[in-house]
Design a protein around this motif. Structure first.
Motif, PDB file in Angstrom:
ATOM      1  N   THR A 104      -6.724  25.769  25.905  1.00 38.57           N
ATOM      2  CA  THR A 104      -6.018  25.040  26.960  1.00 38.57           C
ATOM      3  C   THR A 104      -7.031  24.292  27.806  1.00 38.57           C
ATOM      4  OG1 THR A 104      -4.306  26.762  27.046  1.00 38.57           O
ATOM      5  CG2 THR A 104      -4.425  25.222  28.898  1.00 38.57           C
ATOM      6  N   GLU A 105      -6.931  22.968  27.783  1.00 37.65           N
ATOM      7  CA  GLU A 105      -7.819  22.159  28.622  1.00 37.65           C
ATOM      8  C   GLU A 105      -7.270  22.103  30.037  1.00 37.65           C
ATOM      9  OE1 GLU A 105      -9.998  18.770  26.503  1.00 37.65           O
ATOM     10  OE2 GLU A 105      -8.008  18.731  25.591  1.00 37.65           O
ATOM     11  N   PHE A 106      -8.171  22.173  31.017  1.00 35.08           N
ATOM     12  CA  PHE A 106      -7.748  22.072  32.405  1.00 35.08           C
ATOM     13  C   PHE A 106      -7.188  20.676  32.659  1.00 35.08           C
ATOM     14  CE2 PHE A 106     -11.364  25.271  33.148  1.00 35.08           C
ATOM     15  CZ  PHE A 106     -10.534  26.313  32.777  1.00 35.08           C
ATOM     16  N   GLU A 107      -6.373  20.574  33.684  1.00 36.57           N
ATOM     17  CA  GLU A 107      -5.683  19.309  33.946  1.00 36.57           C
ATOM     18  C   GLU A 107      -6.662  18.153  34.093  1.00 36.57           C
ATOM     19  OE1 GLU A 107      -2.274  17.477  36.918  1.00 36.57           O
ATOM     20  OE2 GLU A 107      -2.896  19.570  37.113  1.00 36.57           O
ATOM     21  N   ASP A 108      -7.791  18.419  34.701  1.00 33.36           N
ATOM     22  CA  ASP A 108      -8.807  17.389  34.880  1.00 33.36           C
ATOM     23  C   ASP A 108      -9.492  17.048  33.555  1.00 33.36           C
ATOM     24  OD1 ASP A 108     -10.603  15.607  35.873  1.00 33.36           O
ATOM     25  OD2 ASP A 108     -11.906  17.068  36.808  1.00 33.36           O
ATOM     26  N   ILE A 109      -9.398  17.966  32.577  1.00 32.83           N
ATOM     27  CA  ILE A 109      -9.994  17.859  31.242  1.00 32.83           C
ATOM     28  C   ILE A 109     -11.522  17.886  31.308  1.00 32.83           C
ATOM     29  CG2 ILE A 109     -10.287  16.429  29.175  1.00 32.83           C
ATOM     30  CD1 ILE A 109      -7.466  15.509  29.440  1.00 32.83           C
ATOM     31  N   LYS A 110     -12.099  17.003  32.118  1.00 32.92           N
ATOM     32  CA  LYS A 110     -13.562  16.961  32.232  1.00 32.92           C
ATOM     33  C   LYS A 110     -14.129  18.231  32.842  1.00 32.92           C
ATOM     34  CE  LYS A 110     -14.218  11.949  32.610  1.00 32.92           C
ATOM     35  NZ  LYS A 110     -14.763  10.867  33.465  1.00 32.92           N
ATOM     36  N   SER A 111     -13.300  18.955  33.586  1.00 33.11           N
ATOM     37  CA  SER A 111     -13.814  20.124  34.291  1.00 33.11           C
ATOM     38  C   SER A 111     -13.921  21.348  33.399  1.00 33.11           C
ATOM     39  CB  SER A 111     -12.927  20.448  35.498  1.00 33.11           C
ATOM     40  OG  SER A 111     -11.617  20.782  35.077  1.00 33.11           O
ATOM     41  N   GLY A 112     -13.302  21.324  32.198  1.00 29.97           N
ATOM     42  CA  GLY A 112     -13.453  22.448  31.289  1.00 29.97           C
ATOM     43  C   GLY A 112     -12.167  22.845  30.587  1.00 29.97           C
ATOM     44  N   TYR A 113     -12.190  24.055  29.987  1.00 32.91           N
ATOM     45  CA  TYR A 113     -11.043  24.545  29.216  1.00 32.91           C
ATOM     46  C   TYR A 113     -11.123  26.066  29.086  1.00 32.91           C
ATOM     47  CZ  TYR A 113     -14.658  24.292  25.604  1.00 32.91           C
ATOM     48  OH  TYR A 113     -15.822  24.425  24.913  1.00 32.91           O
ATOM     49  N   PHE A 134     -14.571  27.965  30.336  1.00 35.98           N
ATOM     50  CA  PHE A 134     -15.792  27.170  30.433  1.00 35.98           C
ATOM     51  C   PHE A 134     -15.564  26.077  31.460  1.00 35.98           C
ATOM     52  CE2 PHE A 134     -15.650  29.093  26.296  1.00 35.98           C
ATOM     53  CZ  PHE A 134     -16.929  29.592  26.135  1.00 35.98           C
ATOM     54  N   HIS A 135     -16.474  26.001  32.438  1.00 38.84           N
ATOM     55  CA  HIS A 135     -16.335  25.056  33.539  1.00 38.84           C
ATOM     56  C   HIS A 135     -17.554  24.138  33.600  1.00 38.84           C
ATOM     57  CE1 HIS A 135     -12.939  27.297  35.415  1.00 38.84           C
ATOM     58  NE2 HIS A 135     -13.537  28.326  34.830  1.00 38.84           N
ATOM     59  N   LEU A 136     -17.296  22.915  34.065  1.00 37.94           N
ATOM     60  CA  LEU A 136     -18.378  21.963  34.338  1.00 37.94           C
ATOM     61  C   LEU A 136     -18.371  21.633  35.825  1.00 37.94           C
ATOM     62  CD1 LEU A 136     -18.086  19.419  31.368  1.00 37.94           C
ATOM     63  CD2 LEU A 136     -19.856  21.144  31.709  1.00 37.94           C
ATOM     64  N   ASN A 137     -19.507  21.831  36.465  1.00 44.30           N
ATOM     65  CA  ASN A 137     -19.570  21.483  37.891  1.00 44.30           C
ATOM     66  C   ASN A 137     -19.817  19.990  38.062  1.00 44.30           C
ATOM     67  OD1 ASN A 137     -22.301  21.089  37.381  1.00 44.30           O
ATOM     68  ND2 ASN A 137     -22.876  23.135  38.101  1.00 44.30           N
ATOM     69  N   GLU A 138     -19.946  19.546  39.276  1.00 45.37           N
ATOM     70  CA  GLU A 138     -20.086  18.115  39.552  1.00 45.37           C
ATOM     71  C   GLU A 138     -21.337  17.521  38.917  1.00 45.37           C
ATOM     72  OE1 GLU A 138     -19.950  17.609  43.738  1.00 45.37           O
ATOM     73  OE2 GLU A 138     -17.835  18.164  43.933  1.00 45.37           O
ATOM     74  N   SER A 139     -22.361  18.317  38.779  1.00 46.65           N
ATOM     75  CA  SER A 139     -23.601  17.818  38.170  1.00 46.65           C
ATOM     76  C   SER A 139     -23.547  17.858  36.645  1.00 46.65           C
ATOM     77  CB  SER A 139     -24.797  18.644  38.665  1.00 46.65           C
ATOM     78  OG  SER A 139     -24.657  20.003  38.272  1.00 46.65           O
ATOM     79  N   LYS A 200     -13.184  25.269  19.640  1.00 44.73           N
ATOM     80  CA  LYS A 200     -12.473  24.157  20.279  1.00 44.73           C
ATOM     81  C   LYS A 200     -12.405  22.919  19.396  1.00 44.73           C
ATOM     82  CE  LYS A 200     -12.395  21.212  24.390  1.00 44.73           C
ATOM     83  NZ  LYS A 200     -12.449  19.926  23.661  1.00 44.73           N
ATOM     84  N   ASP A 201     -13.498  22.599  18.736  1.00 43.28           N
ATOM     85  CA  ASP A 201     -13.579  21.330  18.021  1.00 43.28           C
ATOM     86  C   ASP A 201     -13.333  21.444  16.521  1.00 43.28           C
ATOM     87  OD1 ASP A 201     -14.245  20.149  20.452  1.00 43.28           O
ATOM     88  OD2 ASP A 201     -16.398  20.480  20.145  1.00 43.28           O
ATOM     89  N   ASP A 202     -13.234  22.675  15.993  1.00 41.88           N
ATOM     90  CA  ASP A 202     -13.112  22.833  14.546  1.00 41.88           C
ATOM     91  C   ASP A 202     -11.901  23.688  14.151  1.00 41.88           C
ATOM     92  OD1 ASP A 202     -13.658  22.615  11.898  1.00 41.88           O
ATOM     93  OD2 ASP A 202     -15.446  23.845  11.888  1.00 41.88           O
ATOM     94  N   THR A 203     -11.928  24.965  14.505  1.00 41.05           N
ATOM     95  CA  THR A 203     -10.837  25.838  14.068  1.00 41.05           C
ATOM     96  C   THR A 203      -9.538  25.586  14.833  1.00 41.05           C
ATOM     97  OG1 THR A 203     -11.481  27.611  15.602  1.00 41.05           O
ATOM     98  CG2 THR A 203     -12.453  27.652  13.393  1.00 41.05           C
ATOM     99  N   TRP A 204      -9.625  25.193  16.108  1.00 45.02           N
ATOM    100  CA  TRP A 204      -8.407  24.940  16.885  1.00 45.02           C
ATOM    101  C   TRP A 204      -7.664  23.690  16.406  1.00 45.02           C
ATOM    102  CZ3 TRP A 204      -4.478  26.400  19.555  1.00 45.02           C
ATOM    103  CH2 TRP A 204      -3.805  25.534  20.415  1.00 45.02           C
ATOM    104  N   PRO A 205      -8.326  22.557  16.202  1.00 48.43           N
ATOM    105  CA  PRO A 205      -7.601  21.377  15.731  1.00 48.43           C
ATOM    106  C   PRO A 205      -6.979  21.566  14.348  1.00 48.43           C
ATOM    107  CG  PRO A 205      -9.732  20.761  16.632  1.00 48.43           C
ATOM    108  CD  PRO A 205      -9.728  22.243  16.510  1.00 48.43           C
TER     109      PRO A 205
END
Length: 268
Positions: A104-113, A134-139, A200-205
């Motif tokens: 499940t990707e977060f609504e912002d998508i860029k912020s993580g899943y 998994f989260h991505l901060n502003e940096s 995320k990029d292989d088994t899920w799709p």
């Protein structure tokens, strides 16, 4: 007219001024490109969010279908060349209770899943769902967190894996693979987490591609049977050839006998 000695200096100053203006204009163009790229990113994000919502109904339908296929999750992981290296025998046994995996990707998508693993009642832990986020901060630096695994008494696969690894290290001087479940508690370097990228990029799709990987043992068995059949056919052909040769020799002997009898009759 200016003195000849003055003209080169004036030309040099003009060229230097033109160069400086060109640099400034180039920087202005770069800023315009950056603004367009930023605007494009915002619009792309909106499109991704739109289609991410549209895909959810199909993912849900697929999950419902997968629950009707026995051992789909564990088979998918066992057949995957990278994930399978993390699986010990006890991990595979526990993953037989895995009913589905969802990303499940977060609504912002860029912020993580978030990756969710759903389990039936099993002998190892009490959790119905094990999740890792998994989260991505502003940096742009990644970080992760996960649910605590509530192991049943004496069933902590991570401790067993550690004990087995220590015993093995006394016999062999290379590191044994850790339990698959240690991945949920490892937050040391989220950016280098290869398993999350594989899921995320292989088994899920497309998990079906790994579920349908042919069983190599069965193929080898079929190949051996075919070889046996070929050997039997060859041996039968050899027997037939030998039989024909023997029959040919007997026919020649019979012919010689008949010729001899005819010769004797003529003498008489």
């Amino acid at each position: 007219y200016f003195p000849l000695s003055f003209q080169p200096t004036e030309n040099y100053n003009n060229k230097e001024k033109e160069q400086q203006e060109a640099i400034e204009h180039t920087d202005e163009v770069k800023n315009e490109i950056d603004r367009l790229n930023e605007k494009a990113s915002e619009e792309i994000l909106k499109v991704e969010q739109k289609y991410n919502k549209l895909r959810q109904s199909f993912f849900q339908k697929r999950s419902e279908l997968i629950t009707k296929i026995p051992n789909f999750g564990v088979t998918t992981f066992v057949n995957h060349p990278q994930v399978s290296t993390l699986l010990g025998e006890e991990d595979e046994e526990a993953l037989h209770y895995l009913t589905r995996v969802e990303v499940t990707e977060f609504e912002d998508i860029k912020s993580g899943y978030r990756i969710d693993f759903y389990f039936d009642e099993n002998h190892d832990f009490k959790n119905k769902v094990l999740s890792k986020e998994f989260h991505l901060n502003e940096s742009g630096d990644p970080s992760s967190k996960s649910t605590e695994i509530k192991w049943k008494s004496g069933k902590d696969l991570m401790k067993r894996s550690s004990q087995t690894q220590n015993k093995a290290s006394r016999k062999r001087h290379h590191e044994e693979p850790e339990s698959f479940f240690t991945w949920f508690t490892d937050h040391s370097d989220a950016g280098a987490d290869e398993l999350r990228e594989v899921i995320k990029d292989d088994t899920w799709p497309n998990p079906l591609q790994y579920y349908l990987v042919p069983n190599l043992d069965d193929e080898e068995g079929e190949g051996e049977e075919d070889d046996d059949d070929d050997e039997e056919e060859e041996s039968l052909e050899d027997i037939d050839d030998e039989g024909h040769e023997d029959e040919g020799e007997e026919d020649e002997d019979d012919d010689e006998g008949e010729e001899g009898e005819e010769d004797e009759g003529e003498d008489d």
